[in-house]
Design a protein around this motif. Structure first.
Motif, short mmCIF file in Angstrom:
data_model
loop_
_atom_site.label_atom_id
_atom_site.label_comp_id
_atom_site.label_asym_id
_atom_site.label_seq_id
_atom_site.Cartn_x
_atom_site.Cartn_y
_atom_site.Cartn_z
N VAL A 198 -14.79 31.81 30.01
CA VAL A 198 -15.95 32.63 30.34
C VAL A 198 -16.37 33.26 29.00
CG1 VAL A 198 -16.46 34.90 31.47
CG2 VAL A 198 -15.25 33.09 32.89
N GLY A 199 -14.96 33.85 28.18
CA GLY A 199 -15.36 34.51 26.78
C GLY A 199 -14.05 34.84 26.54
N ALA A 200 -14.15 35.02 25.01
CA ALA A 200 -12.85 35.31 24.39
C ALA A 200 -12.16 36.75 24.94
CB ALA A 200 -12.95 35.23 22.98
N HIS A 201 -13.43 37.45 24.96
CA HIS A 201 -13.04 39.03 25.37
C HIS A 201 -12.38 39.02 26.89
CE1 HIS A 201 -13.25 43.44 25.97
NE2 HIS A 201 -13.92 43.21 27.32
N GLU A 202 -13.22 38.04 27.75
CA GLU A 202 -12.40 38.16 29.13
C GLU A 202 -11.10 37.46 29.06
OE1 GLU A 202 -15.52 37.50 28.10
OE2 GLU A 202 -16.61 38.97 29.48
N GLY A 203 -11.01 36.33 28.29
CA GLY A 203 -9.75 35.93 28.18
C GLY A 203 -8.62 36.69 27.61
N LEU A 204 -8.71 37.35 26.78
CA LEU A 204 -7.75 38.41 26.19
C LEU A 204 -7.50 39.59 27.16
CD1 LEU A 204 -8.88 38.72 22.73
CD2 LEU A 204 -6.99 37.39 23.34
N GLU A 205 -8.51 40.06 27.91
CA GLU A 205 -8.42 40.83 28.77
C GLU A 205 -7.52 40.32 30.11
OE1 GLU A 205 -8.68 44.78 30.85
OE2 GLU A 205 -9.32 44.16 28.88
N SER A 206 -7.80 39.08 30.55
CA SER A 206 -7.19 38.31 31.36
C SER A 206 -5.48 38.31 30.94
CB SER A 206 -7.52 37.12 32.14
OG SER A 206 -6.81 36.58 32.72
N LEU A 207 -5.38 38.17 29.71
CA LEU A 207 -4.13 37.77 29.25
C LEU A 207 -3.10 38.93 29.35
CD1 LEU A 207 -1.92 35.89 27.80
CD2 LEU A 207 -2.81 36.67 25.80
N ARG A 208 -3.96 40.21 29.19
CA ARG A 208 -3.35 41.46 29.23
C ARG A 208 -2.98 41.69 30.65
NH1 ARG A 208 -4.71 46.62 30.12
NH2 ARG A 208 -7.11 46.32 30.43
N THR A 209 -4.02 41.48 31.39
CA THR A 209 -3.37 41.84 33.04
C THR A 209 -2.69 40.77 33.84
OG1 THR A 209 -5.60 40.99 33.59
CG2 THR A 209 -5.87 43.21 33.03
N SER A 210 -2.61 39.56 32.99
CA SER A 210 -1.71 38.71 33.90
C SER A 210 -0.30 39.11 34.15
CB SER A 210 -1.92 37.29 33.05
OG SER A 210 -1.37 37.51 31.64
N GLY A 211 -0.01 39.93 33.22
CA GLY A 211 1.45 40.52 33.33
C GLY A 211 1.60 40.98 34.87
N TRP A 212 0.58 41.55 35.42
CA TRP A 212 0.99 42.07 36.83
C TRP A 212 1.12 40.79 38.01
CZ3 TRP A 212 1.46 46.97 37.70
CH2 TRP A 212 0.90 47.83 37.11
N ILE A 213 0.56 39.67 37.65
CA ILE A 213 1.01 38.47 38.32
C ILE A 213 2.53 38.26 38.25
CG2 ILE A 213 0.71 35.96 38.64
CD1 ILE A 213 -2.24 36.29 37.68
N ILE A 214 3.11 38.30 36.95
CA ILE A 214 4.52 38.17 36.98
C ILE A 214 5.36 39.28 37.58
CG2 ILE A 214 6.16 37.81 35.26
CD1 ILE A 214 4.15 36.62 33.42
N VAL A 215 4.75 40.43 37.46
CA VAL A 215 5.41 41.51 38.11
C VAL A 215 5.50 41.34 39.64
CG1 VAL A 215 5.19 43.81 38.75
CG2 VAL A 215 4.86 43.26 36.54
N PHE A 216 4.49 40.94 39.93
CA PHE A 216 4.52 40.79 41.59
C PHE A 216 5.07 39.61 42.09
CE2 PHE A 216 0.86 43.82 41.30
CZ PHE A 216 1.05 44.40 42.66
N LEU A 217 5.40 38.61 41.19
CA LEU A 217 6.16 37.37 41.57
C LEU A 217 7.74 37.83 41.57
CD1 LEU A 217 4.64 34.46 39.27
CD2 LEU A 217 4.94 34.47 42.01
N VAL A 218 7.82 38.61 40.40
CA VAL A 218 9.32 39.05 40.25
C VAL A 218 9.85 39.83 41.51
CG1 VAL A 218 11.15 40.36 38.94
CG2 VAL A 218 9.37 38.68 37.77
N VAL A 219 9.03 40.94 41.84
CA VAL A 219 9.08 41.99 42.97
C VAL A 219 9.16 40.96 44.10
CG1 VAL A 219 8.06 43.49 44.33
CG2 VAL A 219 8.20 43.95 41.89
N GLY A 220 8.47 39.95 44.34
CA GLY A 220 8.34 39.16 45.82
C GLY A 220 9.83 38.53 45.89
N MET A 221 10.25 37.67 44.61
CA MET A 221 11.49 36.97 44.78
C MET A 221 12.65 38.01 44.91
SD MET A 221 11.17 33.99 41.85
CE MET A 221 10.72 35.35 40.27
#
Length: 444
Positions: free
Chosen positions: A169-192
């Motif tokens: 979509v765009g570099a800005h959106e990619g960097l923003e998604s990279l910053r917020t993708s940590g929440w996916i890891i957090v929810f994965l760890v919490v679920g496990m």
């Protein structure tokens, strides 16, 4: 001057305590701790519960999905005109959120549908925050229900696909998604972590249930053993006395019926006196046995008070009186050392039951030899009869088999001994028992 404590209201059950340093703040801390403890306990209970056995699971998941859908719609409208979804965007957003109703029963399918809808939704540059809550809930549920390895692999794939899509979509959106993708890891760890906690709670519950079953089985086994012991004691106690009473009654009946004209009053009187003595002895021993059982039932386990008789146990010193009542010849050599009470009780009961069987089956006038001797670390008991007595009148043949020999074997086994009961080659019956006087050391 300290202020007076306020009067409690009508429905207030709290008690006022004297002021220490800061009574108001202390009470507030205590109530807050109790409330937080109760809330924490409720949260832990809800988390540890099996997600597939939760009551009203579908209804609750439908309510949660509706709340997330409302929040997603609000986030889409608040994102502005340029990011507001079009018809395809709304369809993709609905496809990512509505399947959350079945997220617990079909975690793989719900996550796959969510990824297939969310990826093009973001690629069309729609409001990126709208599907965030639904996506995180799907990721958490997936991680809490599947194996950790699957959760890590699928979570990595989801993060990679999300970053790839947003960078297209765009570099800005990619960097923003990279910053917020940590929440996916957090929810994965919490679920496990929640899954591991549920497994731990389930194993503890299973272990507690197994321990409870073991305690119940042990209690049932002890009850069965106690019933057998009581039955054996009552059998040993009553069978001998009842058999002697039967023999003496048969003697009196024989004297009365053989020659009524020449009535032997002395023989009848002696038989009746013997019956009375046997009844008194049986009654006294039965009272003693019941006293011991009642003492055990009150929880003292045989340790009675000074005023409560625990009852004398049968011992070898009582054998001469026992054998004399049956007309048996006794050889008693107990040795100089004190014998264990359990061995003495077992020997006495074995001799008592053997005499009962000899008189019952051999009849009056049967010859009985009793020998109790200590040889080394064992007590040898032998009871032999010649079976040459007169058969008892009435229903001795055809009687139901009793539990005498079984009880004698149990007596011998209770002290680690053995017992052999068999007919003799030249007629009669013999009972041979070997009772160890030293109990084996328990294995470590």
């Amino acid at each position: 001057m300290e202020p007076k404590p306020p009067k409690p209201s009508k429905g207030d059950t709290a008690h006022w305590s004297p002021p220490s340093s800061a009574p108001g703040r202390t009470a507030a801390r205590r109530s807050g701790a109790a409330g937080s403890g109760g809330r924490l306990g409720g949260v832990l209970t809800a988390v540890s519960r099996d997600p597939l056995s939760t009551p009203h699971r579908t209804r609750n998941d439908a309510i949660i999905t509706a709340v997330i859908a409302v929040a997603a719609v609000a986030a889409a409208f608040l994102a502005g005109e340029e990011r507001r979804p079009d018809a395809l965007g709304w369809t993709l957003l609905a496809g990512a959120i509505l399947p959350l109703v079945w997220r617990r029963s079909h975690p793989y399918a719900v996550l796959a549908v969510g990824v297939l809808c969310v990826a093009p939704y973001h690629a069309l540059d729609n409001a990126h925050g709208a599907p965030m809550a639904g996506s995180m809930l799907a990721v958490y549920t997936f991680a809490s229900l599947v194996r950790p390895l699957h959760a890590v692999l699928v979570g990595g794939a989801v993060v990679g696909l999300t970053l790839t899509t947003m960078f297209t979509v765009g570099a800005h959106e990619g960097l923003e998604s990279l910053r917020t993708s940590g929440w996916i890891i957090v929810f994965l760890v919490v679920g496990m972590d929640v899954r591991i906690y549920r497994q731990y709670v389930a194993s503890m519950v299973a272990r507690a249930e197994h321990a409870e079953r073991t305690r119940e089985e042990e209690a049932a086994r002890r009850v069965a053993e106690e019933r057998i012991r009581i039955a054996r004691d009552l059998h040993d106690l009553l069978a001998h006395s009842i058999t002697l009473i039967g023999v003496q009654t048969s003697v009196a009946s024989h004297v009365l019926t053989v020659d009524p004209d020449r009535l032997d009053r002395a023989a009848i009187a002696k038989a009746l006196d013997d019956i009375a003595d046997t009844c008194r002895a049986a009654r006294g021993e039965l009272r003693t046995t019941l006293t011991v059982l009642r003492t055990d039932a009150t929880g003292t386990h045989g340790r009675a008070d000074a005023g409560t008789p625990s009852g004398p146990l049968p011992e070898l010193a009582s054998l001469p009186e026992l054998t004399a009542a049956s007309g048996a010849r006794l050889t008693l050599r107990p040795g100089a050392d004190r014998l264990p009470p359990a061995a003495e009780v077992a020997a006495y009961r074995i001799v008592q039951e053997s005499l009962t069987n000899a008189v019952r089956h051999g009849g009056t006038g049967v010859g009985i030899d009793v020998s109790v001797e200590r040889r080394g670390d064992a007590l040898h008991v032998a009871v032999l009869d010649d079976g040459a007595g007169e058969p008892l009148p009435a229903a001795t043949p055809g009687q139901a088999p009793g539990f005498g020999i079984v009880g004698m074997r149990e007596r011998a086994r209770s002290v680690g001994g053995t017992l052999l009961a068999r007919p003799r080659p030249d007629g009669g019956f013999e009972v041979l028992a070997v009772l160890p006087l030293r109990q084996p050391e328990p294995a470590a």
